[in-house]
Motif scaffolding. Sequence first.
Motif, PDB file in Angstrom:
ATOM      1  N   GLY A  48      -0.148   3.628  -8.220  1.00 32.35           N
ATOM      2  CA  GLY A  48      -0.035   2.191  -8.038  1.00 32.35           C
ATOM      3  C   GLY A  48       0.250   1.848  -6.590  1.00 32.35           C
ATOM      4  O   GLY A  48       0.327   2.719  -5.732  1.00 32.35           O
ATOM      5  N   PRO A  49       0.427   0.555  -6.311  1.00 35.45           N
ATOM      6  CA  PRO A  49       0.692   0.143  -4.934  1.00 35.45           C
ATOM      7  C   PRO A  49       2.062   0.619  -4.471  1.00 35.45           C
ATOM      8  O   PRO A  49       3.000   0.724  -5.259  1.00 35.45           O
ATOM      9  CB  PRO A  49       0.620  -1.378  -5.004  1.00 35.45           C
ATOM     10  N   MET A  50       2.157   0.904  -3.207  1.00 40.28           N
ATOM     11  CA  MET A  50       3.399   1.353  -2.583  1.00 40.28           C
ATOM     12  C   MET A  50       4.312   0.143  -2.389  1.00 40.28           C
ATOM     13  O   MET A  50       3.839  -0.937  -2.039  1.00 40.28           O
ATOM     14  CB  MET A  50       3.071   1.985  -1.228  1.00 40.28           C
ATOM     15  N   LEU A  51       5.602   0.298  -2.657  1.00 41.06           N
ATOM     16  CA  LEU A  51       6.564  -0.762  -2.402  1.00 41.06           C
ATOM     17  C   LEU A  51       6.735  -0.898  -0.893  1.00 41.06           C
ATOM     18  O   LEU A  51       7.050   0.080  -0.214  1.00 41.06           O
ATOM     19  CB  LEU A  51       7.905  -0.444  -3.060  1.00 41.06           C
ATOM     20  N   MET A  52       6.502  -2.088  -0.379  1.00 39.61           N
ATOM     21  CA  MET A  52       6.679  -2.381   1.040  1.00 39.61           C
ATOM     22  C   MET A  52       7.817  -3.390   1.142  1.00 39.61           C
ATOM     23  O   MET A  52       7.786  -4.425   0.469  1.00 39.61           O
ATOM     24  CB  MET A  52       5.407  -2.981   1.633  1.00 39.61           C
ATOM     25  N   ALA A  53       8.834  -3.108   1.961  1.00 38.73           N
ATOM     26  CA  ALA A  53       9.976  -4.012   2.036  1.00 38.73           C
ATOM     27  C   ALA A  53      10.693  -3.894   3.374  1.00 38.73           C
ATOM     28  O   ALA A  53      10.670  -2.840   4.022  1.00 38.73           O
ATOM     29  CB  ALA A  53      10.946  -3.722   0.902  1.00 38.73           C
ATOM     30  N   HIS A  54      11.328  -4.994   3.766  1.00 37.39           N
ATOM     31  CA  HIS A  54      12.254  -5.033   4.900  1.00 37.39           C
ATOM     32  C   HIS A  54      13.687  -4.846   4.416  1.00 37.39           C
ATOM     33  O   HIS A  54      14.545  -4.414   5.155  1.00 37.39           O
ATOM     34  CB  HIS A  54      12.200  -6.403   5.594  1.00 37.39           C
ATOM     35  N   PHE A  55      13.926  -5.238   3.158  1.00 36.59           N
ATOM     36  CA  PHE A  55      15.283  -5.319   2.637  1.00 36.59           C
ATOM     37  C   PHE A  55      15.361  -4.628   1.280  1.00 36.59           C
ATOM     38  O   PHE A  55      14.500  -4.828   0.424  1.00 36.59           O
ATOM     39  CB  PHE A  55      15.675  -6.794   2.496  1.00 36.59           C
ATOM     40  N   ARG A  84      12.444   6.160  -8.820  1.00 37.17           N
ATOM     41  CA  ARG A  84      11.102   5.993  -8.257  1.00 37.17           C
ATOM     42  C   ARG A  84      10.779   4.504  -8.252  1.00 37.17           C
ATOM     43  O   ARG A  84      10.899   3.834  -9.269  1.00 37.17           O
ATOM     44  CB  ARG A  84      10.079   6.759  -9.086  1.00 37.17           C
ATOM     45  N   LEU A  85      10.357   3.985  -7.107  1.00 34.87           N
ATOM     46  CA  LEU A  85      10.102   2.559  -6.967  1.00 34.87           C
ATOM     47  C   LEU A  85       8.619   2.230  -6.911  1.00 34.87           C
ATOM     48  O   LEU A  85       8.252   1.082  -6.673  1.00 34.87           O
ATOM     49  CB  LEU A  85      10.806   2.022  -5.716  1.00 34.87           C
ATOM     50  N   THR A  86       7.769   3.233  -7.111  1.00 33.43           N
ATOM     51  CA  THR A  86       6.327   3.001  -7.113  1.00 33.43           C
ATOM     52  C   THR A  86       5.756   3.497  -8.431  1.00 33.43           C
ATOM     53  O   THR A  86       6.304   4.391  -9.057  1.00 33.43           O
ATOM     54  CB  THR A  86       5.634   3.754  -5.964  1.00 33.43           C
ATOM     55  N   ASP A  87       4.662   2.895  -8.837  1.00 34.54           N
ATOM     56  CA  ASP A  87       3.962   3.370 -10.021  1.00 34.54           C
ATOM     57  C   ASP A  87       3.094   4.557  -9.636  1.00 34.54           C
ATOM     58  O   ASP A  87       2.647   4.671  -8.493  1.00 34.54           O
ATOM     59  CB  ASP A  87       3.047   2.276 -10.588  1.00 34.54           C
ATOM     60  N   ILE A  88       2.826   5.430 -10.594  1.00 27.38           N
ATOM     61  CA  ILE A  88       1.902   6.531 -10.337  1.00 27.38           C
ATOM     62  C   ILE A  88       0.536   5.910 -10.077  1.00 27.38           C
ATOM     63  O   ILE A  88       0.055   5.092 -10.858  1.00 27.38           O
ATOM     64  CB  ILE A  88       1.858   7.501 -11.535  1.00 27.38           C
ATOM     65  N   GLN A 112      18.856  -3.212   5.569  1.00 23.79           N
ATOM     66  CA  GLN A 112      17.876  -4.094   6.201  1.00 23.79           C
ATOM     67  C   GLN A 112      17.132  -3.263   7.245  1.00 23.79           C
ATOM     68  O   GLN A 112      17.741  -2.706   8.148  1.00 23.79           O
ATOM     69  CB  GLN A 112      18.579  -5.276   6.879  1.00 23.79           C
ATOM     70  N   PHE A 113      15.813  -3.169   7.082  1.00 23.26           N
ATOM     71  CA  PHE A 113      14.981  -2.441   8.034  1.00 23.26           C
ATOM     72  C   PHE A 113      14.424  -3.413   9.063  1.00 23.26           C
ATOM     73  O   PHE A 113      14.062  -4.539   8.713  1.00 23.26           O
ATOM     74  CB  PHE A 113      13.827  -1.738   7.311  1.00 23.26           C
ATOM     75  N   PRO A 114      14.316  -2.998  10.335  1.00 26.95           N
ATOM     76  CA  PRO A 114      13.784  -3.899  11.366  1.00 26.95           C
ATOM     77  C   PRO A 114      12.292  -4.189  11.195  1.00 26.95           C
ATOM     78  O   PRO A 114      11.804  -5.205  11.662  1.00 26.95           O
ATOM     79  CB  PRO A 114      14.057  -3.157  12.673  1.00 26.95           C
ATOM     80  N   LYS A 115      11.573  -3.286  10.534  1.00 26.31           N
ATOM     81  CA  LYS A 115      10.161  -3.526  10.232  1.00 26.31           C
ATOM     82  C   LYS A 115       9.921  -3.137   8.782  1.00 26.31           C
ATOM     83  O   LYS A 115      10.717  -2.423   8.177  1.00 26.31           O
ATOM     84  CB  LYS A 115       9.242  -2.750  11.173  1.00 26.31           C
ATOM     85  N   ARG A 116       8.828  -3.605   8.238  1.00 23.51           N
ATOM     86  CA  ARG A 116       8.516  -3.329   6.834  1.00 23.51           C
ATOM     87  C   ARG A 116       8.213  -1.843   6.654  1.00 23.51           C
ATOM     88  O   ARG A 116       7.452  -1.257   7.410  1.00 23.51           O
ATOM     89  CB  ARG A 116       7.322  -4.185   6.425  1.00 23.51           C
ATOM     90  N   HIS A 117       8.822  -1.255   5.640  1.00 24.15           N
ATOM     91  CA  HIS A 117       8.660   0.174   5.365  1.00 24.15           C
ATOM     92  C   HIS A 117       8.053   0.398   3.990  1.00 24.15           C
ATOM     93  O   HIS A 117       8.288  -0.375   3.061  1.00 24.15           O
ATOM     94  CB  HIS A 117      10.010   0.894   5.408  1.00 24.15           C
ATOM     95  N   GLN A 118       7.323   1.492   3.861  1.00 23.09           N
ATOM     96  CA  GLN A 118       6.866   1.959   2.559  1.00 23.09           C
ATOM     97  C   GLN A 118       8.034   2.724   1.945  1.00 23.09           C
ATOM     98  O   GLN A 118       8.556   3.659   2.547  1.00 23.09           O
ATOM     99  CB  GLN A 118       5.671   2.895   2.704  1.00 23.09           C
ATOM    100  N   ILE A 119       8.437   2.311   0.748  1.00 19.89           N
ATOM    101  CA  ILE A 119       9.583   2.941   0.092  1.00 19.89           C
ATOM    102  C   ILE A 119       9.108   3.533  -1.229  1.00 19.89           C
ATOM    103  O   ILE A 119       8.587   2.823  -2.080  1.00 19.89           O
ATOM    104  CB  ILE A 119      10.722   1.937  -0.132  1.00 19.89           C
ATOM    105  N   HIS A 120       9.247   4.828  -1.356  1.00 17.76           N
ATOM    106  CA  HIS A 120       8.802   5.539  -2.554  1.00 17.76           C
ATOM    107  C   HIS A 120       9.918   5.634  -3.602  1.00 17.76           C
ATOM    108  O   HIS A 120       9.679   5.479  -4.784  1.00 17.76           O
ATOM    109  CB  HIS A 120       8.320   6.936  -2.171  1.00 17.76           C
ATOM    110  N   ALA A 121      11.156   5.899  -3.141  1.00 16.62           N
ATOM    111  CA  ALA A 121      12.261   6.110  -4.079  1.00 16.62           C
ATOM    112  C   ALA A 121      13.596   5.897  -3.385  1.00 16.62           C
ATOM    113  O   ALA A 121      13.681   5.880  -2.155  1.00 16.62           O
ATOM    114  CB  ALA A 121      12.199   7.529  -4.644  1.00 16.62           C
ATOM    115  N   VAL A 122      14.629   5.732  -4.199  1.00 16.74           N
ATOM    116  CA  VAL A 122      16.016   5.703  -3.741  1.00 16.74           C
ATOM    117  C   VAL A 122      16.750   6.768  -4.551  1.00 16.74           C
ATOM    118  O   VAL A 122      16.547   6.880  -5.761  1.00 16.74           O
ATOM    119  CB  VAL A 122      16.661   4.317  -3.967  1.00 16.74           C
TER     120      VAL A 122
END
Length: 175
Positions: free
Chosen positions: A116-123, A110-114, A53-63
């Motif tokens: 494509g829009p960046m995944l933005m998430a708090h969780f 990879r959690l984003t499309d080439i 859980q992130f305290p603010k929304r983050h751009q997440i590219h990959a795990v």
Amino acid sequence: MATDYSKLPNISAQGTWTVSSTKHGFGIENLHDGNVETFWQSDGHQPHSISVQFPKRHQIHAVSLYLDIDKDESYTPCRVAICAGTNQYDKQLVKDEVFTNEPRGWVDFRLTDIDGPMLMAHFLHIEIPLNYENGKDVRVRMVRVLGPPPSEEKFRREHILPYTSQEFYMYESLR
């Protein structure tokens, strides 16, 4: 062009981590200790999970998960599902992968499309429903949540639209 995941910024430390269960002596702290010889091990019923859980929304590219079938055998995941959202109650599935090769080392999702829009998430929620050899508990040696490439972050900073209203920020990214 293939992404070099080692050059992406690791934003893991910015979140609060939880796991579904833990075996005594093999806790969540082992996921971030920088040592691939230590590991988190679950202790309970499947599916097993890791959440951040992130305290603010983050751009997440990959795990990225560090897995080793040679050392962990039936404790090694063979399927991983990743969900994201603003909290645990509105999470949406963003990646569901069954491994075609036995994992030895870093496995990148990879959690984003080439382009494509960046995944933005708090969780972020990593669920492990299946192991090799029908194993019941799971071992994960390390986890990294990776932000966008520095070049993309710079582009977004320099090319942001001059809108500052609440309504604009509500609709600035797709879910």
